[in-house]
Design a protein around this motif. Sequence first.
Motif, PDB file in Angstrom:
ATOM      1  N   THR A  82       1.088  -1.172   0.342  1.00 31.97           N
ATOM      2  CA  THR A  82       0.242   0.189   0.087  1.00 31.97           C
ATOM      3  C   THR A  82       1.014   1.222   0.080  1.00 31.97           C
ATOM      4  O   THR A  82       1.613   1.756   0.345  1.00 31.97           O
ATOM      5  CB  THR A  82      -0.622   0.440   1.167  1.00 31.97           C
ATOM      6  N   ILE A  83       0.751   2.187  -0.980  1.00 35.02           N
ATOM      7  CA  ILE A  83       1.484   3.280  -1.061  1.00 35.02           C
ATOM      8  C   ILE A  83       0.393   4.475  -1.147  1.00 35.02           C
ATOM      9  O   ILE A  83      -0.470   4.397  -1.986  1.00 35.02           O
ATOM     10  CB  ILE A  83       2.354   3.374  -2.647  1.00 35.02           C
ATOM     11  N   THR A  84       0.624   5.622  -0.267  1.00 31.01           N
ATOM     12  CA  THR A  84      -0.154   6.898  -0.238  1.00 31.01           C
ATOM     13  C   THR A  84       0.885   7.718  -1.573  1.00 31.01           C
ATOM     14  O   THR A  84       2.514   7.573  -0.346  1.00 31.01           O
ATOM     15  CB  THR A  84       0.184   6.641   0.933  1.00 31.01           C
ATOM     16  N   GLY A  85       0.335   8.199  -1.874  1.00 32.07           N
ATOM     17  CA  GLY A  85       2.168   9.054  -2.727  1.00 32.07           C
ATOM     18  C   GLY A  85       1.980  10.481  -2.050  1.00 32.07           C
ATOM     19  O   GLY A  85       1.438  10.930  -0.953  1.00 32.07           O
ATOM     20  N   VAL A  86       2.966  10.916  -2.161  1.00 31.77           N
ATOM     21  CA  VAL A  86       3.995  12.551  -1.756  1.00 31.77           C
ATOM     22  C   VAL A  86       4.179  12.924  -2.477  1.00 31.77           C
ATOM     23  O   VAL A  86       4.272  12.727  -3.960  1.00 31.77           O
ATOM     24  CB  VAL A  86       5.034  11.873  -0.789  1.00 31.77           C
ATOM     25  N   LYS A  87       4.521  14.247  -2.292  1.00 34.98           N
ATOM     26  CA  LYS A  87       4.884  15.243  -3.045  1.00 34.98           C
ATOM     27  C   LYS A  87       6.504  15.956  -3.691  1.00 34.98           C
ATOM     28  O   LYS A  87       6.518  15.442  -5.185  1.00 34.98           O
ATOM     29  CB  LYS A  87       4.335  16.747  -2.832  1.00 34.98           C
ATOM     30  N   LYS A  88       7.391  15.025  -2.466  1.00 32.59           N
ATOM     31  CA  LYS A  88       8.625  14.702  -3.040  1.00 32.59           C
ATOM     32  C   LYS A  88       9.193  13.706  -2.326  1.00 32.59           C
ATOM     33  O   LYS A  88       8.751  13.721  -1.055  1.00 32.59           O
ATOM     34  CB  LYS A  88       8.870  16.533  -2.407  1.00 32.59           C
ATOM     35  N   LEU A  89       9.927  12.678  -2.892  1.00 33.69           N
ATOM     36  CA  LEU A  89      11.400  12.258  -2.397  1.00 33.69           C
ATOM     37  C   LEU A  89      12.803  13.165  -1.784  1.00 33.69           C
ATOM     38  O   LEU A  89      13.327  14.133  -2.516  1.00 33.69           O
ATOM     39  CB  LEU A  89      11.265  10.816  -3.305  1.00 33.69           C
ATOM     40  N   LYS A  90      12.933  13.158  -1.268  1.00 31.33           N
ATOM     41  CA  LYS A  90      14.387  13.223   0.025  1.00 31.33           C
ATOM     42  C   LYS A  90      15.768  12.384  -0.849  1.00 31.33           C
ATOM     43  O   LYS A  90      15.090  10.989  -1.245  1.00 31.33           O
ATOM     44  CB  LYS A  90      14.565  13.763   1.016  1.00 31.33           C
ATOM     45  N   GLY A  91      16.746  12.613  -0.923  1.00 34.91           N
ATOM     46  CA  GLY A  91      17.814  11.782  -0.907  1.00 34.91           C
ATOM     47  C   GLY A  91      18.222  11.082   0.291  1.00 34.91           C
ATOM     48  O   GLY A  91      17.372  11.471   1.561  1.00 34.91           O
ATOM     49  N   ALA A  92      18.764   9.841   0.273  1.00 35.69           N
ATOM     50  CA  ALA A  92      19.139   8.901   1.826  1.00 35.69           C
ATOM     51  C   ALA A  92      20.319   8.300   1.846  1.00 35.69           C
ATOM     52  O   ALA A  92      20.881   7.804   0.505  1.00 35.69           O
ATOM     53  CB  ALA A  92      18.073   8.332   1.695  1.00 35.69           C
ATOM     54  N   ASN A  93      20.413   7.771   3.018  1.00 32.00           N
ATOM     55  CA  ASN A  93      21.564   7.513   3.118  1.00 32.00           C
ATOM     56  C   ASN A  93      21.214   5.865   3.260  1.00 32.00           C
ATOM     57  O   ASN A  93      20.558   5.488   4.295  1.00 32.00           O
ATOM     58  CB  ASN A  93      22.567   7.752   4.350  1.00 32.00           C
ATOM     59  N   PHE A  94      22.237   4.502   2.421  1.00 35.77           N
ATOM     60  CA  PHE A  94      21.209   3.232   2.358  1.00 35.77           C
ATOM     61  C   PHE A  94      22.071   2.268   1.607  1.00 35.77           C
ATOM     62  O   PHE A  94      23.500   2.559   1.158  1.00 35.77           O
ATOM     63  CB  PHE A  94      20.147   3.144   1.799  1.00 35.77           C
ATOM     64  N   THR A  95      22.288   1.164   3.054  1.00 36.42           N
ATOM     65  CA  THR A  95      23.057  -0.265   2.829  1.00 36.42           C
ATOM     66  C   THR A  95      22.490  -1.096   1.653  1.00 36.42           C
ATOM     67  O   THR A  95      21.321  -1.466   2.175  1.00 36.42           O
ATOM     68  CB  THR A  95      23.723  -0.639   3.738  1.00 36.42           C
ATOM     69  N   ILE A  96      22.582  -2.276   0.954  1.00 41.83           N
ATOM     70  CA  ILE A  96      22.084  -2.764   0.554  1.00 41.83           C
ATOM     71  C   ILE A  96      22.388  -4.140   0.781  1.00 41.83           C
ATOM     72  O   ILE A  96      23.320  -4.640   1.626  1.00 41.83           O
ATOM     73  CB  ILE A  96      22.765  -3.269  -1.226  1.00 41.83           C
TER      74      ILE A  96
END
Length: 420
Positions: A217-231
């Motif tokens: 279930t996805i609720t749309g947002v106006k904008k996404l920001k950058g992120a730090n993430f590990t695969i």
Amino acid sequence: MEKLIIEGDKPLNGEVTISGSKNAALPIMAATLLTDEPCVIGNVPLLRDTTTMLELLETLGKSVEVTGNTVTITANGDLNHVADYKLVSTMRGSFCVLGPLLTKLKKAKVSLPGGCIIGIRPVDLHLKGLKALGAKMEIENGYVIAQTRNLKGAHIYLGGTFGSSVLATANILMAATLARGETVIESAACEPEVENLAQFLNAMGAKIQGEGSHRLTITGVKKLKGANFTIIPDRIEAGTYILMAAATKSTITLRGGCLSHLMVLVDKLNQAGVKVVSEGDLIKVMPKRTIKPTGITTHPYPGFPTDLQAQFMSFMAVTPGVSVITDKVYPDRFMHIAELNRMGANIRRDGANAVVQGTKRLYGAPVMASDLRASAALIIAGLAAKGRTEIHRMYHLERGYESLDEKLSGLGATVYREEE
Ligand code: EPU
């Protein structure tokens, strides 16, 4: 071009470190198109496929910096909406730039990836899902041309003839993050790689619930920001090394893999007589003296992965007795049978099934790699076989196994390259 030489019939021993997941990294890197802010992604495996994705992102207007296994992707002016045939045709994973480009730019022109040696591989589910979100889709001169005024949330059933689709789920999930309102994807793929993508999108500020389940279930947002993430670790790479140990009756240790992503393999190996246990950050593989033949049928996650079918077949080829291997995800993914038979295996294909009459001994031979996982199967057979195996068309392996030669040598295998 180079060929890989394996001098087999030697037990492996020691420890191997598992790299980050190729199939998680590809859509996650594509998802950076959804933001103008920098994203830092760690544990990215350095492979032909991840490099291709980075090249594609550069052609789409991103700037890329690679330091070790960490990739920083930043905006570099306006995004370009055209993903060219030259890059997309070399790697199907690149088709998952379609969803992000469409939802961010309201238009996208992405080359159709085409079929490949493992099957026809249509994209109908990708197109169906994006249409349901309100995109106008056309196919012209081998390109998907998609446009929309605004994507709008929808209730979408995404199951297909062969079950759920990993990359179609990724495409629709990414498109829905910036669509207006709520999207529900039923029969979503629940592979750990899709779950990892949803976690990355949430770290960017998306609102996704149900990660890792068949209902997103996805609720749309106006904008996404950058992120730090590990695969996450690569479960297929880990499974391949586990099967190398099983086929050569070797006790080895894996560092950094995630066994809970491989429970079906553990179960099948237990049935066959190979103990696989997790101890903290380590996975230990301990084959018993007598191994029994065991059949498998591939299914979407958590079923047996099609990406380990060929490697399991090599293991069964050196296990005396009869086993049946069925691929329900890619019923034509059997190019490795002919090559394994050249090494003395006795495998007969019957539609989507392969009947393996296991033998005690395979013999080294010159063989041809046909695709990534088939090549891994030939390595397993080569390690177990008596004598010298030459694997031609090595470039397939470079698409998906990081530092393969070094890792194999570290396990005590005799492997080296020679010019063709
Ligand atoms: N399918 C359709 N219609 C579609 C999409 C898929 O009928 O629109 C069918 C396929 O033909 C197949 C089944 O659905 O029979 C599942 O295919 P899926 O879409 O899940 O495959 P994919 O997303 O294109 C990813 C992996 C593959 C892996 C499959 C299945 C990446 C980059 N690729 O492909 O990985 O085999 O899921 O798990 O994530 C590999 O790494 O060697 C590899 C081939």
